[in-house]
Design a protein around this motif. Sequence first.
Motif, short mmCIF file in Angstrom:
data_model
loop_
_atom_site.label_atom_id
_atom_site.label_comp_id
_atom_site.label_asym_id
_atom_site.label_seq_id
_atom_site.Cartn_x
_atom_site.Cartn_y
_atom_site.Cartn_z
N THR A 1 0.87 -1.11 -0.10
CA THR A 1 0.09 -0.06 -0.06
C THR A 1 0.93 1.45 -0.07
N TYR A 2 2.03 1.26 0.69
CA TYR A 2 2.86 2.61 0.98
C TYR A 2 4.01 2.38 0.05
N TYR A 3 4.23 1.27 -0.81
CA TYR A 3 5.46 1.24 -1.47
C TYR A 3 5.42 0.85 -2.89
N ASP A 4 4.15 0.40 -3.46
CA ASP A 4 3.86 0.12 -4.75
C ASP A 4 3.78 1.55 -5.32
N PRO A 5 5.05 1.67 -6.52
CA PRO A 5 4.82 3.23 -7.19
C PRO A 5 3.62 3.44 -7.68
N ALA A 6 2.61 2.70 -7.97
CA ALA A 6 1.53 3.03 -8.68
C ALA A 6 0.74 3.81 -7.64
N GLY A 7 1.01 3.62 -6.27
CA GLY A 7 0.13 4.35 -5.45
C GLY A 7 -1.11 3.40 -4.84
N ALA A 8 -1.84 3.91 -3.89
CA ALA A 8 -2.80 3.38 -3.37
C ALA A 8 -3.68 4.21 -2.64
N THR A 9 -4.20 5.51 -3.08
CA THR A 9 -4.84 6.36 -2.43
C THR A 9 -6.24 5.99 -1.95
N SER A 10 -6.71 5.10 -2.70
CA SER A 10 -7.99 4.61 -2.24
C SER A 10 -8.10 3.79 -1.20
N LEU A 11 -6.80 3.42 -0.53
CA LEU A 11 -6.72 2.70 0.73
C LEU A 11 -6.38 3.83 1.80
N ASP A 12 -5.36 4.62 1.28
CA ASP A 12 -4.94 5.84 2.14
C ASP A 12 -4.55 7.00 1.46
N PRO A 13 -4.93 7.99 1.77
CA PRO A 13 -4.59 9.43 0.86
C PRO A 13 -3.19 9.66 0.71
N ALA A 14 -2.54 9.25 1.89
CA ALA A 14 -1.20 9.42 1.99
C ALA A 14 -0.22 8.67 1.05
N ALA A 15 -1.02 7.57 0.49
CA ALA A 15 -0.16 6.61 -0.34
C ALA A 15 -0.18 6.89 -1.84
N THR A 16 0.18 8.34 -2.19
CA THR A 16 0.10 8.72 -3.67
C THR A 16 1.37 8.23 -4.31
N PRO A 17 1.22 8.36 -5.62
CA PRO A 17 2.39 7.52 -6.39
C PRO A 17 3.67 8.20 -6.09
N ASP A 18 3.60 9.57 -5.83
CA ASP A 18 5.18 10.07 -5.56
C ASP A 18 5.60 9.66 -4.28
N ALA A 19 4.58 9.90 -3.31
CA ALA A 19 5.06 9.51 -1.82
C ALA A 19 5.37 7.88 -1.70
N ASN A 20 4.85 6.90 -2.43
CA ASN A 20 5.35 5.61 -2.48
C ASN A 20 6.57 5.57 -3.38
N LYS A 21 6.83 6.05 -4.42
CA LYS A 21 8.11 6.07 -4.98
C LYS A 21 9.20 6.55 -4.09
N LYS A 22 9.23 7.44 -3.40
CA LYS A 22 10.21 8.01 -2.50
C LYS A 22 10.33 6.81 -1.23
N ARG A 23 9.26 6.13 -0.81
CA ARG A 23 9.49 5.33 0.18
C ARG A 23 10.18 4.02 -0.37
N ALA A 24 9.41 3.60 -1.45
CA ALA A 24 10.09 2.46 -2.17
C ALA A 24 11.56 2.35 -2.33
N LEU A 25 12.11 3.63 -2.95
CA LEU A 25 13.56 3.85 -3.40
C LEU A 25 14.50 3.97 -2.04
N ALA A 26 13.88 4.46 -0.98
CA ALA A 26 14.70 4.69 0.05
C ALA A 26 14.74 3.05 0.67
N GLN A 27 13.70 2.25 0.69
CA GLN A 27 13.67 0.95 1.23
C GLN A 27 14.56 0.06 0.55
N MET A 28 14.61 0.44 -0.81
CA MET A 28 15.41 -0.63 -1.51
C MET A 28 16.78 0.08 -1.48
N GLN A 29 17.22 0.96 -1.40
CA GLN A 29 18.62 1.37 -1.32
C GLN A 29 18.96 0.81 0.15
N ASP A 30 18.22 0.84 1.06
CA ASP A 30 18.90 0.45 2.44
C ASP A 30 18.99 -1.28 2.23
#
Length: 899
Positions: free
Chosen positions: A331-360
Amino acid sequence: MSEHRRKPPQPQGGGRAAARRGQPGSSSGRRAAPRGATGSPSDSYGSSSYGSDSSSPGGEERPYGGRAEARRAAQRGSRRRGADNAGPGGRRGGLTGPGRGRGRATTAPGRKRIIDYPRADKYGWRRWVPSWKLVSGLFIGFIGSLVAVAGIGYAMVSVPDIAKTATAQNNVFYWSDGSVMVATGGEVNRQIINYADIPREMRYAVISQENKTFETDSGVDPNGIARALFNMARGGQTQGGSTITQQYVKNAMLDDQSQTITRKFKEIFVAIKVGATVPKDQIMAGYLNSAYFGRGAYGLEAASRAYFNKDAKELKPGECAFLAAMLKGATYYDPAGATSLDPAATPDANKKRALAQMQDTLDKMVKYGHLSAAERAHYTTLPNVQNPRSNSRLSGQIGYLVDLAKSYLVNNSDKTGITADKLQQGGYRIYTTFDKKKVKALEAAVTNVQKANIKPKLRPKTDTHVQFGGASVDPSSGAIKAIYGGEDATKHFTDNADATGAQVGSTFKPFVLAAAMKWGVRNPDLGPEQAQDERTQVSPKSIYSGKNKLKIKEYNGRVWTDKDGKEWLQTNDGNESVNPPSYKIDLREAMQLSVNSAYVQLGMDVGLDKVEQTALDAGLLKGSLASANYPSFSIGTSDPSAIRMAGAYATFAASGQQNDPYSVEKVENKDGQVFKHEAAPKEAFTSLVADNVTDVLKSVVDKGTGTNAQLPGREVAGKTGTTDGNKSAWFVGYTPQLSTSITMFRLDDNANNKARTFLEMYGTGGQEKIHGASFPAEIWHDYMAEALKDQPVKDFPTPQPIGTVINAEPSLTPSPSATQSPSPSPSPSPSPSQSSVTPSPSPSQSCNGWGWNCDNSGGTNNGGTDGGTTPTPTVTDTTGTGGNTRGNGNGGFLGGQGG
């Protein structure tokens, strides 16, 4: 001492000895022990009650070896039994005696307790200190009990069969009439692969991020277990298993998803047994074959296909690290976003989270020796991820409707009791508010207008990336009757009825008017604190300036400047002034023509904090509102969703009663009803305020910018909106039975790794400029005509007069004209309050606190530039540009929204 010198024993019935001994049957201490018949000191203890036997021939027997031993025995006896002395002779006083002693009750002589506690042979605080025997015995018993329980638990559980995991029941969704919409959620996208087909990098990506000691640990993390049990015990959220083994067990136990301590203990026993009996490679394969990666994909093979359209064995290290991030919660890491489940899960926000987690994850793989630094250096950006593919049964609008219902249940889990995990397991019958006929009518209205006017092949530079969104709400309840989320839920994944980021422009002006009627304008002669309390409720007949590039002032007459000292010059659409040379216009007509300058100044007089509160009261969400620190707030720099705009206007339609929009009426499962919506209306405005706002908005449709939305035979209230740079256009309107909002914008949101960018709509659809009065109003009209076809005609309540006429002059608003128009716009029918043009007031008349016609010379050109002319022949739809950045005189600093 010789035997012949001893005196014969005294009679037992009398004499001083008898008196000293007390009455028969009583116990005595040392002083009560009778002396011998000779009175010799050597015999002083020989005939005590501890040693005498009066019935024996020849006198008493001496059971003790000497005087000292006898004395010690007597002392012990007196301590044990002193409290039981019945006579007054006891040294410590008997319990039944005359109350002289301080004796304590003790255990009867010879009686032993299994647990000697409190301790009988100790006194004071020592009596309450347990003995080491007692402590050690209890400890051994406790450990033994734990071992027994663990042994029984271990013996009772069995190793789970991973092949039985990832099964789920369907959730069945129903239309508002009770007919089935779709059954979904039970299908499982899953394919088991062998351990050999799992890339080494995938295994170690998971190990490095989730459980670095996986290959050597026992499969159970005591600290994680203690943490989880503690959280459950205090009523908090349970935690997942801390090790890969525990996660494997959790995935395998889908038959029981209850979050209880009993289940947690069962998981622990199963994890211990799995760790002891199942090889590590089998555990890893089982975990990666059962884990949920999002997009309906259970297991690595399905995830690899869902995100990269390739077999799992072909995954690269960067892709493996990316998929490991999905295990954190797609919900919070898919680059496509999931705003239907949580408005905070936008594509931009998810991309940032996914990239940070991937690099870690990649960094940890290098740190733990599972990946070389040279190889790791190749993966610094997100891999190319394909768009999600949806169930074909969710095509068209169905997917948007299902997502909206799901998000309502999950986001309100405190009321519904349905979490994302529970919803994923399925088994629910979900009865929605969606009206099947209205959904089809809204989709048809959008499709027809889009096909007739938007030609991407003919006009690729202006007609590409055009999107529409819409929502329809019942004012009496807040029930969402229809939405338009986009072309197809299986092709366009963002729900345009929900938050999109498109600004609402002049459709925000009704909230400014409502604030002026509810709170009133401040007294310009008072200080800020006093002015907050002393206000004047505003009539829609109040007079404001329609001058283009009007110098905006604070409520007390001071020219408004930003932090850099820049003055604000508010522009109107097309840089046109209204009603020169006086520029006077009342608030009703300023709403009809969507005049920016009048409503920006009104907002400043009321206070932007009150305007903001009014919008919130109507039903908009705080997170969707722009900063209320700038005058442009009054003309729509905020970006609420189409659903929320329809709901907020529904508050006016319901005479001030606000209902939050909702999409689910009730939910049932096999055991019965799980959730039922309970109406909770709130009074946002009095009926006097709301009905007067409605009356003003009626005039917008009757003879203002919204004439394209007229429904013959029905009363309609509404407002157009066109935003900064012509990047979005809106029409929001309502009848007593239905409130509907339509939005249109161009948004390039399909490119991978690219931010969502709103594009200008100059020339789109063959129009010089897109206004709310054009395609959005046309769609609104076509949909509402069909949606209300079989419903009775209802009229709005007749409003009572409200407020005071601010800036009143001897005569009021003239017919509007524009300074830059070749000819004046045709005058709308005059209201009863309108009459002939009044000469411009003198400076003494106009330059008070509400003086809209004060000298406007000087300042900087920080207003908006023109936005073109309206496509409708009778009115001028207003707009401005500038947005939230300071311009150079060509677009402007914080310029206007409009029409």
